[in-house]
Every structure is written in structure tokens, then in C-alpha cells.
Motif scaffolding. Structure first.
Motif, PDB file in Angstrom:
ATOM      1  N   ASP A  67     -19.852  -0.304  53.203  1.00 30.97           N
ATOM      2  CA  ASP A  67     -18.980   0.650  53.897  1.00 30.97           C
ATOM      3  C   ASP A  67     -17.639   0.097  54.351  1.00 30.97           C
ATOM      4  O   ASP A  67     -16.801   0.834  54.834  1.00 30.97           O
ATOM      5  CB  ASP A  67     -19.712   1.249  55.095  1.00 30.97           C
ATOM      6  CG  ASP A  67     -20.186   0.203  56.081  1.00 30.97           C
ATOM      7  OD1 ASP A  67     -20.087  -0.994  55.769  1.00 30.97           O
ATOM      8  OD2 ASP A  67     -20.663   0.584  57.162  1.00 30.97           O
ATOM      9  N   LYS A  68     -17.386  -1.187  54.189  1.00 34.32           N
ATOM     10  CA  LYS A  68     -16.090  -1.740  54.586  1.00 34.32           C
ATOM     11  C   LYS A  68     -15.066  -1.484  53.484  1.00 34.32           C
ATOM     12  O   LYS A  68     -15.331  -1.714  52.309  1.00 34.32           O
ATOM     13  CB  LYS A  68     -16.198  -3.235  54.847  1.00 34.32           C
ATOM     14  CG  LYS A  68     -17.029  -3.567  56.051  1.00 34.32           C
ATOM     15  CD  LYS A  68     -17.018  -5.047  56.313  1.00 34.32           C
ATOM     16  CE  LYS A  68     -17.844  -5.346  57.552  1.00 34.32           C
ATOM     17  NZ  LYS A  68     -17.884  -6.783  57.819  1.00 34.32           N
ATOM     18  N   VAL A  69     -13.909  -1.009  53.875  1.00 34.45           N
ATOM     19  CA  VAL A  69     -12.850  -0.704  52.921  1.00 34.45           C
ATOM     20  C   VAL A  69     -12.452  -1.943  52.128  1.00 34.45           C
ATOM     21  O   VAL A  69     -12.247  -1.881  50.917  1.00 34.45           O
ATOM     22  CB  VAL A  69     -11.633  -0.083  53.641  1.00 34.45           C
ATOM     23  CG1 VAL A  69     -10.467   0.087  52.688  1.00 34.45           C
ATOM     24  CG2 VAL A  69     -12.012   1.242  54.275  1.00 34.45           C
ATOM     25  N   ASP A  70     -12.362  -3.085  52.791  1.00 35.76           N
ATOM     26  CA  ASP A  70     -11.994  -4.325  52.094  1.00 35.76           C
ATOM     27  C   ASP A  70     -13.016  -4.690  51.028  1.00 35.76           C
ATOM     28  O   ASP A  70     -12.657  -5.152  49.943  1.00 35.76           O
ATOM     29  CB  ASP A  70     -11.847  -5.482  53.081  1.00 35.76           C
ATOM     30  CG  ASP A  70     -10.641  -5.331  53.979  1.00 35.76           C
ATOM     31  OD1 ASP A  70      -9.689  -4.614  53.573  1.00 35.76           O
ATOM     32  OD2 ASP A  70     -10.642  -5.924  55.072  1.00 35.76           O
ATOM     33  N   SER A  71     -14.288  -4.478  51.323  1.00 33.02           N
ATOM     34  CA  SER A  71     -15.336  -4.775  50.349  1.00 33.02           C
ATOM     35  C   SER A  71     -15.266  -3.820  49.162  1.00 33.02           C
ATOM     36  O   SER A  71     -15.454  -4.233  48.016  1.00 33.02           O
ATOM     37  CB  SER A  71     -16.712  -4.684  51.000  1.00 33.02           C
ATOM     38  OG  SER A  71     -16.845  -5.662  52.000  1.00 33.02           O
ATOM     39  N   LEU A  72     -14.996  -2.554  49.435  1.00 36.55           N
ATOM     40  CA  LEU A  72     -14.865  -1.578  48.345  1.00 36.55           C
ATOM     41  C   LEU A  72     -13.648  -1.899  47.479  1.00 36.55           C
ATOM     42  O   LEU A  72     -13.709  -1.813  46.248  1.00 36.55           O
ATOM     43  CB  LEU A  72     -14.777  -0.158  48.906  1.00 36.55           C
ATOM     44  CG  LEU A  72     -16.055   0.364  49.567  1.00 36.55           C
ATOM     45  CD1 LEU A  72     -15.786   1.687  50.260  1.00 36.55           C
ATOM     46  CD2 LEU A  72     -17.180   0.494  48.570  1.00 36.55           C
ATOM     47  N   ASN A  73     -12.548  -2.291  48.108  1.00 36.29           N
ATOM     48  CA  ASN A  73     -11.357  -2.695  47.348  1.00 36.29           C
ATOM     49  C   ASN A  73     -11.652  -3.918  46.485  1.00 36.29           C
ATOM     50  O   ASN A  73     -11.226  -3.982  45.326  1.00 36.29           O
ATOM     51  CB  ASN A  73     -10.186  -2.996  48.275  1.00 36.29           C
ATOM     52  CG  ASN A  73      -9.545  -1.742  48.806  1.00 36.29           C
ATOM     53  OD1 ASN A  73      -9.594  -0.699  48.179  1.00 36.29           O
ATOM     54  ND2 ASN A  73      -8.940  -1.861  49.970  1.00 36.29           N
ATOM     55  N   LEU A  74     -12.366  -4.875  47.038  1.00 34.71           N
ATOM     56  CA  LEU A  74     -12.739  -6.068  46.284  1.00 34.71           C
ATOM     57  C   LEU A  74     -13.582  -5.698  45.066  1.00 34.71           C
ATOM     58  O   LEU A  74     -13.359  -6.208  43.965  1.00 34.71           O
ATOM     59  CB  LEU A  74     -13.503  -7.036  47.182  1.00 34.71           C
ATOM     60  CG  LEU A  74     -13.947  -8.341  46.553  1.00 34.71           C
ATOM     61  CD1 LEU A  74     -12.729  -9.175  46.178  1.00 34.71           C
ATOM     62  CD2 LEU A  74     -14.836  -9.098  47.511  1.00 34.71           C
ATOM     63  N   PHE A  75     -14.530  -4.776  45.251  1.00 43.96           N
ATOM     64  CA  PHE A  75     -15.365  -4.336  44.138  1.00 43.96           C
ATOM     65  C   PHE A  75     -14.527  -3.648  43.059  1.00 43.96           C
ATOM     66  O   PHE A  75     -14.657  -3.958  41.874  1.00 43.96           O
ATOM     67  CB  PHE A  75     -16.469  -3.389  44.626  1.00 43.96           C
ATOM     68  CG  PHE A  75     -17.254  -2.773  43.511  1.00 43.96           C
ATOM     69  CD1 PHE A  75     -18.174  -3.525  42.807  1.00 43.96           C
ATOM     70  CD2 PHE A  75     -17.054  -1.460  43.142  1.00 43.96           C
ATOM     71  CE1 PHE A  75     -18.881  -2.979  41.744  1.00 43.96           C
ATOM     72  CE2 PHE A  75     -17.751  -0.893  42.095  1.00 43.96           C
ATOM     73  CZ  PHE A  75     -18.672  -1.651  41.396  1.00 43.96           C
ATOM     74  N   ILE A  76     -13.678  -2.740  43.461  1.00 43.94           N
ATOM     75  CA  ILE A  76     -12.846  -2.009  42.499  1.00 43.94           C
ATOM     76  C   ILE A  76     -11.947  -2.977  41.731  1.00 43.94           C
ATOM     77  O   ILE A  76     -11.781  -2.863  40.515  1.00 43.94           O
ATOM     78  CB  ILE A  76     -12.029  -0.913  43.206  1.00 43.94           C
ATOM     79  CG1 ILE A  76     -12.979   0.191  43.686  1.00 43.94           C
ATOM     80  CG2 ILE A  76     -10.946  -0.352  42.289  1.00 43.94           C
ATOM     81  CD1 ILE A  76     -12.350   1.186  44.622  1.00 43.94           C
TER      82      ILE A  76
END
Length: 82
Positions: A67-76
Motif C-alpha cells: 500500500d505504500k506509494v513508493d513501493s508501488l512506484n518501485l514495482f512499476i
């Protein structure tokens, strides 16, 4: 393992780590798999590559668990079309 200076070090054989991460991905435990991949510096793109159809069907679950935006950005940013 105990190092010569007395420090205790933990080791994680990569093949065992990968097997556990793949099992987590297949059982839809995306948050747990994501954290393990980050901790062991393994390509996060693996979450998608293990089973792309299953991942696409469960994107809302992935977003809820990571749910962390930074983690989602890293994944993308780690996604690679190979």
C-alpha cells in the motif's frame, strides 16, 4: 554463522529464498513476497513473471497489500517486457 571477530551473521541461500517467494506469489501473498524480494535484492518484476494472468486478475489485492506509494512506484519501474 559466527564470523572470526565474533559477529553473528545470517545467510539466506538464494534458491531457498526464491522457492519461498514463488510459493508466496502463487498463494497470493503479494505483500510478503514483495518484502522478501526487497530484503534479498531480487528483481521485483518476478511478482508479475511467475504467473502474469493470475497477477492481472489480482491487481487490487496486490495494491492493498503493497500500500505504500513508493513501493508501488518501485514495482512499476521494475517491470520489464521480456
Amino acid at each position: 554463522l559466527q564470523m572470526p571477530r565474533g559477529n553473528l551473521e545470517g545467510i539466506y541461500p538464494r534458491i531457498i529464498t526464491l522457492k519461498r517467494v514463488i510459493a508466496d506469489i502463487e498463494s497470493l501473498e503479494y505483500g510478503k513476497a514483495f518484502r522478501a524480494l526487497r530484503q534479498h535484492k531480487i528483481d521485483i518484476n518476478m511478482i508479475y513473471d511467475v504467473n502474469p494472468d493470475q497477477f492481472i486478475a489480482n491487481v487490487p489485492k496486490f495494491i492493498a497489500e503493497v500500500d505504500k506509494v513508493d513501493s508501488l512506484n518501485l514495482f512499476i519501474n521494475s517491470l520489464v517486457d521480456a
